[in-house]
Scaffold this active site. Structure first.
Site, PDB file in Angstrom:
ATOM      1  N   GLU A   1      -3.053   0.473  26.625  1.00 37.92           N
ATOM      2  CA  GLU A   1      -3.399   0.661  25.216  1.00 37.92           C
ATOM      3  C   GLU A   1      -4.816   0.230  24.861  1.00 37.92           C
ATOM      4  O   GLU A   1      -5.329   0.605  23.798  1.00 37.92           O
ATOM      5  CB  GLU A   1      -2.394  -0.083  24.322  1.00 37.92           C
ATOM      6  CG  GLU A   1      -2.502  -1.600  24.339  1.00 37.92           C
ATOM      7  CD  GLU A   1      -1.730  -2.264  25.468  1.00 37.92           C
ATOM      8  OE1 GLU A   1      -1.491  -3.478  25.380  1.00 37.92           O
ATOM      9  OE2 GLU A   1      -1.368  -1.564  26.446  1.00 37.92           O
TER      10      GLU A   1
ATOM     11  N   SER B   1      -8.330  -1.170  -7.023  1.00 40.18           N
ATOM     12  CA  SER B   1      -9.555  -1.898  -6.687  1.00 40.18           C
ATOM     13  C   SER B   1     -10.733  -0.969  -6.452  1.00 40.18           C
ATOM     14  O   SER B   1     -11.879  -1.404  -6.441  1.00 40.18           O
ATOM     15  CB  SER B   1      -9.331  -2.737  -5.425  1.00 40.18           C
ATOM     16  OG  SER B   1      -9.161  -1.888  -4.294  1.00 40.18           O
ATOM     17  N   GLY B   2     -10.457   0.304  -6.245  1.00 41.60           N
ATOM     18  CA  GLY B   2     -11.496   1.238  -5.840  1.00 41.60           C
ATOM     19  C   GLY B   2     -11.530   1.440  -4.345  1.00 41.60           C
ATOM     20  O   GLY B   2     -12.221   2.318  -3.840  1.00 41.60           O
ATOM     21  N   GLY B   3     -10.765   0.614  -3.607  1.00 41.48           N
ATOM     22  CA  GLY B   3     -10.683   0.747  -2.164  1.00 41.48           C
ATOM     23  C   GLY B   3      -9.751   1.864  -1.748  1.00 41.48           C
ATOM     24  O   GLY B   3      -9.025   2.446  -2.565  1.00 41.48           O
ATOM     25  N   VAL B   4      -9.741   2.156  -0.457  1.00 42.58           N
ATOM     26  CA  VAL B   4      -8.956   3.264   0.073  1.00 42.58           C
ATOM     27  C   VAL B   4      -7.462   3.035  -0.129  1.00 42.58           C
ATOM     28  O   VAL B   4      -6.737   3.931  -0.583  1.00 42.58           O
ATOM     29  CB  VAL B   4      -9.255   3.464   1.575  1.00 42.58           C
ATOM     30  CG1 VAL B   4      -8.405   4.589   2.141  1.00 42.58           C
ATOM     31  CG2 VAL B   4     -10.726   3.745   1.794  1.00 42.58           C
ATOM     32  N   ASP B   5      -6.978   1.838   0.205  1.00 46.06           N
ATOM     33  CA  ASP B   5      -5.541   1.591   0.209  1.00 46.06           C
ATOM     34  C   ASP B   5      -4.924   1.760  -1.175  1.00 46.06           C
ATOM     35  O   ASP B   5      -3.936   2.482  -1.344  1.00 46.06           O
ATOM     36  CB  ASP B   5      -5.238   0.190   0.742  1.00 46.06           C
ATOM     37  CG  ASP B   5      -5.848  -0.058   2.106  1.00 46.06           C
ATOM     38  OD1 ASP B   5      -6.134   0.937   2.808  1.00 46.06           O
ATOM     39  OD2 ASP B   5      -6.039  -1.224   2.471  1.00 46.06           O
ATOM     40  N   SER B   6      -5.482   1.084  -2.164  1.00 45.67           N
ATOM     41  CA  SER B   6      -4.903   1.169  -3.502  1.00 45.67           C
ATOM     42  C   SER B   6      -5.075   2.566  -4.088  1.00 45.67           C
ATOM     43  O   SER B   6      -4.199   3.056  -4.810  1.00 45.67           O
ATOM     44  CB  SER B   6      -5.522   0.124  -4.435  1.00 45.67           C
ATOM     45  OG  SER B   6      -6.903   0.346  -4.629  1.00 45.67           O
ATOM     46  N   ALA B   7      -6.180   3.235  -3.758  1.00 42.08           N
ATOM     47  CA  ALA B   7      -6.413   4.580  -4.287  1.00 42.08           C
ATOM     48  C   ALA B   7      -5.391   5.573  -3.752  1.00 42.08           C
ATOM     49  O   ALA B   7      -4.829   6.383  -4.502  1.00 42.08           O
ATOM     50  CB  ALA B   7      -7.828   5.041  -3.947  1.00 42.08           C
TER      51      ALA B   7
ATOM     52  N   HIS C   1      -2.604  -2.928  30.940  1.00 40.65           N
ATOM     53  CA  HIS C   1      -2.537  -2.588  29.516  1.00 40.65           C
ATOM     54  C   HIS C   1      -3.159  -1.209  29.275  1.00 40.65           C
ATOM     55  O   HIS C   1      -4.383  -1.093  29.143  1.00 40.65           O
ATOM     56  CB  HIS C   1      -3.263  -3.640  28.677  1.00 40.65           C
ATOM     57  CG  HIS C   1      -2.543  -4.937  28.590  1.00 40.65           C
ATOM     58  ND1 HIS C   1      -1.534  -5.168  27.671  1.00 40.65           N
ATOM     59  CD2 HIS C   1      -2.651  -6.077  29.319  1.00 40.65           C
ATOM     60  CE1 HIS C   1      -1.069  -6.395  27.826  1.00 40.65           C
ATOM     61  NE2 HIS C   1      -1.718  -6.962  28.828  1.00 40.65           N
TER      62      HIS C   1
ATOM     63  N   CYS D   1       3.130  -4.712  31.028  1.00 46.62           N
ATOM     64  CA  CYS D   1       2.846  -6.113  31.320  1.00 46.62           C
ATOM     65  C   CYS D   1       4.139  -6.937  31.327  1.00 46.62           C
ATOM     66  O   CYS D   1       4.972  -6.748  32.197  1.00 46.62           O
ATOM     67  CB  CYS D   1       1.807  -6.652  30.337  1.00 46.62           C
ATOM     68  SG  CYS D   1       1.057  -8.214  30.871  1.00 46.62           S
TER      69      CYS D   1
END
Length: 529
Positions: A181, A233-239, A179, A93
């Site tokens: 993508e 936190s129990g979430g994916v990222d912090s785990a 585009h 583009c």
């Protein structure tokens, strides 16, 4: 537990394909698509100098789109010296137009602008070889390339773009006006992959999972013999972030889990049982439910609830940190704070250049200034799906790795109205039923997220048994998304919806109506508050 057993031996950090961001809304998406072609990529701002680009030792360059015209005063400029580096370059583009202009082609405003679905006519060349001669693509442009630079073959055209694609195989240069993508360009990923693998000659050998060993070694080098803490936190990222750091430094990491009483059914137990069992990490749990409920008493404004929850979280986390700092076992103190910052947060904060301050989107980001830590962000170059891949490589339980996104304020912003213990119990039971039935139906991997919302300030008349009821509605909000920036509502089989509705209205006495939210984002946000 401090070794990296079970992981591939670490290799040097991969050389990237650099995506030069000219202000495109899709720059991150381009980087994702490059990685989906199994080539590592990073986003850099268009202000990055040639010297800085050279220092990154890139494999190739992708020039993103952007909202400006190449003729507008102050528009992002492309340094001609880029093409003296001998690197493969692919323009998209605005990047395609800037590339054409610098290399001697012609860019002009045609009479036909193209926005949205457009018909592309393939004229030849290798980029589109083997693909349909006429194919739909997604366009968004007013200016157009009207003449390709010398030495370039015109590969495609459209009604508003005489030159909709060009290529020069000898110089490994190519570009497209559309585009590739976005999902609205069905063959776009094939075109991008063809440039990366055929034009640029890059191997398809990168995956997020195979860099787990590299990340462990990087963390080990950064922390050395120090101690670190991580807000879990129990979430994916912090785990996953905590698991990587624990693999690197063992019991010198302490995880702090603040139970604010706004979690879904079973989540505290999952963190204490599954995460600790899988990693062996030290975990400190802070019981703060009563404190949070007292602070939220009488508050109905969504933003007010968010601020209170954030403030109380910081206080609870700060108290746990101070207790640890007062523990004699930490003779050398705690120097490092682990955060699960992901790549979209780095890019959005201007950190793509590697020099800007990185924002923290996590709850512990608001710690007071007098608690100073060095940040450890092992996931800062990864997208969410890549984080999940690393988590699986680290043998984290699927219940954690595949967990649907859940907001930091928890159920506090899924109750429309005041948050009380009774309302939390009602929502928790309804949410548990919905999650159980979606899992039983095998829909966990088809639905990106399904918030369950209690309209606590709304009541409707119903009939339950032989009696008149006056209960609350529950809202189901199943959505599909890649990055939460946009989202589509997700179709759920009618028999599954019927089962969820029947169970909730039968088993949760306070609820007599279940409704389905079929609003896309935009205009509606994923969460109701």
């Amino acid at each position: 537990m401090a070794d990296s057993a079970g992981l591939d031996q670490p290799e040097p950090s991969p050389r990237p394909v650099l995506v030069v961001d000219f202000g495109a809304q899709y720059a991150q998406l381009i980087a994702r698509r490059v990685r989906e072609a199994r080539v590592f990529s990073e986003v850099i701002p268009h202000t990055t100098s040639i010297e800085e680009i050279t220092a990154r030792d890139p494999l190739a360059i992708v020039l993103s789109g952007g909202p400006a015209s190449v003729y507008t005063e102050g528009a992002p400029q492309l340094d001609p010296a880029l093409f003296d580096l001998g690197l493969p370059v692919f323009g998209i583009c605005y990047g395609f137009q800037a590339m054409a202009q610098v290399l001697g082609g012609t860019v002009a405003r045609t009479k036909t602008s193209e926005y949205g679905r457009t018909e592309l006519k393939v004229l030849g060349g290798d980029l589109h070889s083997g693909l349909p001669g006429v194919q739909p693509v997604w366009m968004s442009h007013g200016d157009a390339v009207t003449a390709a630079p010398d030495g370039f073959d015109v590969a495609a055209s459209s009604s508003g773009a005489p030159v909709a694609a060009f290529e020069n195989r000898d110089r490994r240069l190519a570009g497209v006006q559309y585009h590739p993508e976005v999902m609205h360009t069905p063959h776009g990923q094939q075109v991008l992959s063809r440039f990366l693998h055929d034009f640029a000659g890059l191997d398809a050998d990168w995956t997020a999972a195979n860099i787990a060993g590299v990340l462990v070694e990087q963390v080990r080098a950064q922390i050395g013999n120090g101690h670190a803490i991580c807000g879990l936190s129990g979430g994916v990222d912090s785990a996953v972030a905590a698991a990587l750091v624990q693999r690197a430094i063992g019991d010198r990491l302490t995880c702090i889990f603040v139970d604010h009483g706004l979690l879904r059914d079973g989540e505290r137990g999952q963190v204490q049982r599954d995460f600790v069992a899988a990693t062996g990490a030290k975990l400190v749990t802070v019981d703060a439910a009563e404190t949070f409920l007292q602070a939220l008493s009488g508050v109905t404004n969504p933003e007010g609830k968010r601020k209170i929850i954030g403030r109380q979280f910081i206080r609870a986390f700060e108290g746990a940190v101070r207790d640890l700092l007062g523990d004699s076992t930490f003779d050398s103190g705690i120097e490092f704070l682990v955060q699960g910052t992901l790549y979209p947060d780095v890019v959005e904060s201007g950190g793509g250049s590697g020099t800007a301050n990185i924002k923290s989107h996590h709850n512990v980001g608001g710690l007071p200034d007098n608690l100073r830590f060095k940040l450890v962000e092992p996931l800062r170059l990864l997208f969410k799906d890549e984080v999940r891949a690393v988590g699986r490589q680290l043998d984290l339980p699927e219940e954690i790795v595949a967990r649907q996104p859940f907001p930091g304020p928890g159920l506090g912003i899924r109750i429309v109205g005041e948050v009380t213990a009774e309302r939390l119990d009602t929502l928790r039971r309804a949410d548990s039923i919905a999650r159980e039935e979606l899992t039983t139906a095998g829909l966990d991997y088809q639905i990106w997220q399904c918030p369950v919302v209690l309209l606590a300030d709304v009541r409707s008349v119903g009939v339950q048994g032989d009696n008149r009821s006056y209960g609350h509605p529950i809202v189901l909000r199943p959505v599909s998304s890649e990055d939460a920036m946009t989202a589509d509502w997700t179709w759920v089989p009618y028999e599954v919806l019927e089962c969820i509705s029947t169970r909730i209205t039968n088993e949760v006495a306070e609820v007599n109506r279940v409704v389905l939210d079929i609003t896309n984002k935009p205009p509606g946000t994923i969460e109701w508050e």
